[in-house]
Write an enzyme that holds these catalytic residues in place. Sequence first.
Site, PDB file in Angstrom:
ATOM      1  CB  SER A 261      -0.916   0.079   1.171  1.00  0.00           C
ATOM      2  OG  SER A 261      -0.428   0.279   2.450  1.00  0.00           O
ATOM      3  CE  LYS A 262      -0.283   5.424  -4.480  1.00  0.00           C
ATOM      4  NZ  LYS A 262       0.208   6.439  -5.370  1.00  0.00           N
ATOM      5  NE  ARG A 263      -2.717   2.559   4.792  1.00  0.00           N
ATOM      6  CZ  ARG A 263      -3.035   1.368   5.152  1.00  0.00           C
ATOM      7  NH1 ARG A 263      -2.733   0.812   6.271  1.00  0.00           N
ATOM      8  NH2 ARG A 263      -3.613   0.437   4.378  1.00  0.00           N
ATOM      9  CE1 TYR A 264       6.996  -2.165   4.439  1.00  0.00           C
ATOM     10  CE2 TYR A 264       7.618  -1.911   2.095  1.00  0.00           C
ATOM     11  CZ  TYR A 264       7.901  -2.317   3.111  1.00  0.00           C
ATOM     12  OH  TYR A 264       9.108  -3.079   3.536  1.00  0.00           O
ATOM     13  CB  SER A 267       4.593   1.723  -1.909  1.00  0.00           C
ATOM     14  OG  SER A 267       4.125   2.952  -1.570  1.00  0.00           O
TER      15      SER A 267
END
Length: 498
Positions: A261-264, A267
């Site tokens: 996810s973009k949170r990682y 990414s």
Amino acid sequence: MTDGSPSRPVRTRFAPSPSGDLHVGNVRTALYAWAWARHTGGSFIVRIEDTDRSRVTDEAVAAVIRSLRWLGLDWDEGPEVGGDYGPYLQSERLAFYSEWAERFLAEGAAYHCYCTQEELDAEREAQRAKGLPPGYSGRCRDLEAGQVTAYQAEGRRPVVRFRMPRGTTVVHDTIRGEVVFDHANIPDFVIMRANGYPLYNLAASVDDALMRITHIVRGDDLLASTPRQIAILRAMGVPEEDLPVYTHCPYVLDPDGKPLSKRYGSSAISWYRQNGYLPEAVVNYLALLGWSPGRDREDLTLTALAEIFDLSRVGATAGRLDPKKLDAINGDKIRALDPEDLVRRIMPFLRTAGLVSDPPLPEQTHIVRAAAPLVQERLSHLDEAAEMLAFLLVREDVFTVDPESAARVLVEDAKAVLEAADAALRNLSTWDRASIEQTLRHVLIDELGRRPKHAFGPVRVAVTGRRVSPPLFESLELLGRERTLTRIRHALDQHVGA
Ligand code: GLU
Ligand code: ZN
């Protein structure tokens, strides 16, 4: 697997929506599309899908292009390079989409839908209540003229809906094989908003047809859109043998096996650039994620990838990001750089850390050139160079010793060592690595009787500020006698007590 119809040269495309930085999963599909074009002697096209104006800024478009360039990809047609099928920004191609929407309307392949959001919601609610799958019923398919006039009189502005034909679509996917879609499950879909803006399926299909795209490589989240896009291509008159070959790549997973996810943190491709990764390492790593060149080949460059890449070998299993493996590749690639190249690559990190001016002063360049080979073996990320070389580049008045290292090493026992080192180095006739080493070994080990760790540890901490540093004697040579002695005196005054 087919290379496309023989009469048509291979044309692949990467079509990012610049709604943020490029995602590593997208980059992997870009790499494959690029490699397939290069492998077949075809063309690689970059097309920016920026019709969703609310989210796209010029800066976002520039960031996407910057990231692609950083990775080392080149394109035959697209932003900055132009080409015969441009423009390559969808926001500049609106006339094409309107024209095709008009043609579809005229031919009955599409129709105006006047439904309001409330009506659509109510319809979906009713379907759910009856246990039916939700989806547009097609109620505006065959409106009577009177009804249209009534809607218009109410001030309603229609969207354009594509009339999904009956039947099934078989998508030939190089990874999935034949995937069959029953159109009963594909309601008529909106291709153009009331404001005249095209939706993704229309814009992408019109462009794929007009740009003569032969191979589409993209994330498998778009597989469900493919029968809709094929229906549009057919409505445009694209012959069956000219439909693109599809490759829907599985999503890249995070180290825990969840969708990235973009949170990682990692990414976004810019994260790798900022954190000291070489683009060559990122390319090498991502190319191997879910694609195997066979023969245990692990060291890949873009050139090698272009040579050996085979779309039909892209695997169906999603690759998991493995930061350790990527770091190992990065370290290998850093060690393989020629020294001048290493200097060029670490300069931006030194600049960001405030250690060199912009542009670097000649004496700064001189030091970095001499010091880079000393740290090359130890770097696993370029940004670490700033920490390792700081002691050589900081202004003397802001040099500090890491408190933890001082507490551990600059203890009472170090006093004799530093005093002996100070005296010996002060009187050294030639200031070079060999003489420094010889004299320090002599006075600290032979005369003072210390073990190497206790002999050199205090000198290292006093002079470089840390317990881990580039090789000591070379470091002293580079730092120069005056600064070396100043730091030893300072350590004696401040830490061990003279
Ligand atoms: N613009 C789409 C996206 O970034 C991809 C379009 C496509 O590859 O068909 O998700
Ligand atoms: Zn409707």
